[in-house]
Design a protein around this motif. Structure first.
Motif, mmCIF file in Angstrom:
data_model
loop_
_atom_site.group_PDB
_atom_site.id
_atom_site.type_symbol
_atom_site.label_atom_id
_atom_site.label_comp_id
_atom_site.label_asym_id
_atom_site.label_seq_id
_atom_site.Cartn_x
_atom_site.Cartn_y
_atom_site.Cartn_z
ATOM 1 N N PRO A 141 36.010 -65.764 -27.606
ATOM 2 C CA PRO A 141 36.267 -64.384 -28.040
ATOM 3 C C PRO A 141 36.123 -64.164 -29.550
ATOM 4 C CG PRO A 141 37.870 -65.018 -26.391
ATOM 5 C CD PRO A 141 37.083 -66.267 -26.735
ATOM 6 N N GLU A 142 36.348 -65.192 -30.353
ATOM 7 C CA GLU A 142 36.273 -65.040 -31.816
ATOM 8 C C GLU A 142 34.843 -65.050 -32.348
ATOM 9 O OE1 GLU A 142 40.130 -65.995 -30.505
ATOM 10 O OE2 GLU A 142 38.349 -67.236 -30.234
ATOM 11 N N VAL A 143 33.903 -65.583 -31.578
ATOM 12 C CA VAL A 143 32.491 -65.596 -31.975
ATOM 13 C C VAL A 143 31.657 -65.895 -30.729
ATOM 14 C CG1 VAL A 143 32.543 -68.018 -32.762
ATOM 15 C CG2 VAL A 143 30.759 -66.471 -33.605
ATOM 16 N N PHE A 144 30.650 -65.071 -30.497
ATOM 17 C CA PHE A 144 29.911 -65.176 -29.241
ATOM 18 C C PHE A 144 28.448 -64.806 -29.458
ATOM 19 C CE2 PHE A 144 32.324 -61.269 -29.641
ATOM 20 C CZ PHE A 144 31.406 -60.265 -29.376
ATOM 21 N N THR A 145 27.702 -64.646 -28.367
ATOM 22 C CA THR A 145 26.271 -64.380 -28.429
ATOM 23 C C THR A 145 25.929 -63.158 -27.575
ATOM 24 O OG1 THR A 145 25.743 -65.724 -26.486
ATOM 25 C CG2 THR A 145 25.832 -66.872 -28.624
ATOM 26 N N LEU A 146 24.696 -62.719 -27.639
ATOM 27 C CA LEU A 146 24.253 -61.652 -26.755
ATOM 28 C C LEU A 146 24.246 -62.123 -25.303
ATOM 29 C CD1 LEU A 146 21.368 -59.919 -28.724
ATOM 30 C CD2 LEU A 146 23.537 -58.909 -28.030
ATOM 31 N N ARG A 147 24.008 -63.393 -25.105
ATOM 32 C CA ARG A 147 23.976 -63.940 -23.750
ATOM 33 C C ARG A 147 25.379 -64.033 -23.143
ATOM 34 N NH1 ARG A 147 19.965 -68.296 -21.556
ATOM 35 N NH2 ARG A 147 18.771 -67.052 -22.986
ATOM 36 N N THR A 148 26.351 -64.461 -23.926
ATOM 37 C CA THR A 148 27.739 -64.552 -23.464
ATOM 38 C C THR A 148 28.590 -63.696 -24.392
ATOM 39 O OG1 THR A 148 27.382 -66.795 -22.649
ATOM 40 C CG2 THR A 148 29.665 -66.092 -22.948
ATOM 41 N N GLN A 149 28.986 -62.549 -23.889
ATOM 42 C CA GLN A 149 29.688 -61.556 -24.704
ATOM 43 C C GLN A 149 31.164 -61.489 -24.335
ATOM 44 O OE1 GLN A 149 27.643 -57.936 -23.743
ATOM 45 N NE2 GLN A 149 25.638 -58.827 -24.118
ATOM 46 N N PHE A 150 31.945 -61.053 -25.296
ATOM 47 C CA PHE A 150 33.371 -60.806 -25.083
ATOM 48 C C PHE A 150 33.671 -59.378 -25.524
ATOM 49 C CE2 PHE A 150 33.111 -65.335 -25.061
ATOM 50 C CZ PHE A 150 34.083 -65.738 -24.155
#
Length: 170
Positions: A141-150
């Motif tokens: 949740p603190e840092v993610f990607t377009l592929r895996t979003q929060f």
């Protein structure tokens, strides 16, 4: 207006120096892409330098590898959807498709997304920390990607998958 906005940093390892003739199409296109971002729905802010040469931002030198430097793109958007809509359309998509002409292919995470309080402009040091954290821990949740979003911190939900072809960003 929400309490949170989406910050993003994308870094790319250059095949040649920014001012090299082989980078001319990219440099010319950068002004067009930035101008289209500035008026894109959901765009809020981007880091700029006076002469437009973002290779002058030296914070990612630790990630140069065999490149001629690391070019950062740092911006803030209203949502993941707004960012994604911009990245995968128009002028940006046309230049994104040509990225191998100007940048080294990489296996490392080069794009990091995270939620910031509305009005916050991420610092370069903050972006470096986010890229390092993402590489060490994967999407959280603190840092993610377009592929895996929060979702935004004020929205209760777990991770969601993004577009499976969205392994790159702005």
């Amino acid at each position: 207006m929400t309490a949170f906005e989406l910050a993003q940093v994308t870094i790319a390892r250059m095949l040649a120096p920014f001012k090299d003739p082989s980078m001319q199409d990219f440099v010319t296109g950068l002004a067009l892409v930035n101008a289209s971002a500035d008026v894109a729905p959901g765009f809020i802010w981007r880091l700029q330098v006076e002469d437009g040469d973002m290779s002058a931002v030296r914070a990612f030198d630790w990630d140069m590898g065999d490149s001629f430097g690391v070019l950062p793109n740092i911006s803030v958007w209203t949502s993941v959807e707004a960012l994604s809509d911009f990245v995968f359309s128009g002028e940006h998509l046309a230049y994104l498709k040509r990225r191998r002409e100007w940048f080294l292919p990489v296996k490392d995470m080069m794009t990091a997304l995270w939620w910031v309080p509305s009005g916050h402009q991420p610092t370069v040091d903050e972006c470096v920390a986010k890229v390092r954290h993402l590489r060490e821990n994967g999407p959280i949740p603190e840092v993610f990607t377009l592929r895996t979003q929060f979702p935004r911190p004020d929205v209760a939900a777990g991770p969601r998958d993004g577009d499976p072809d969205s392994s790159v960003a702005a």
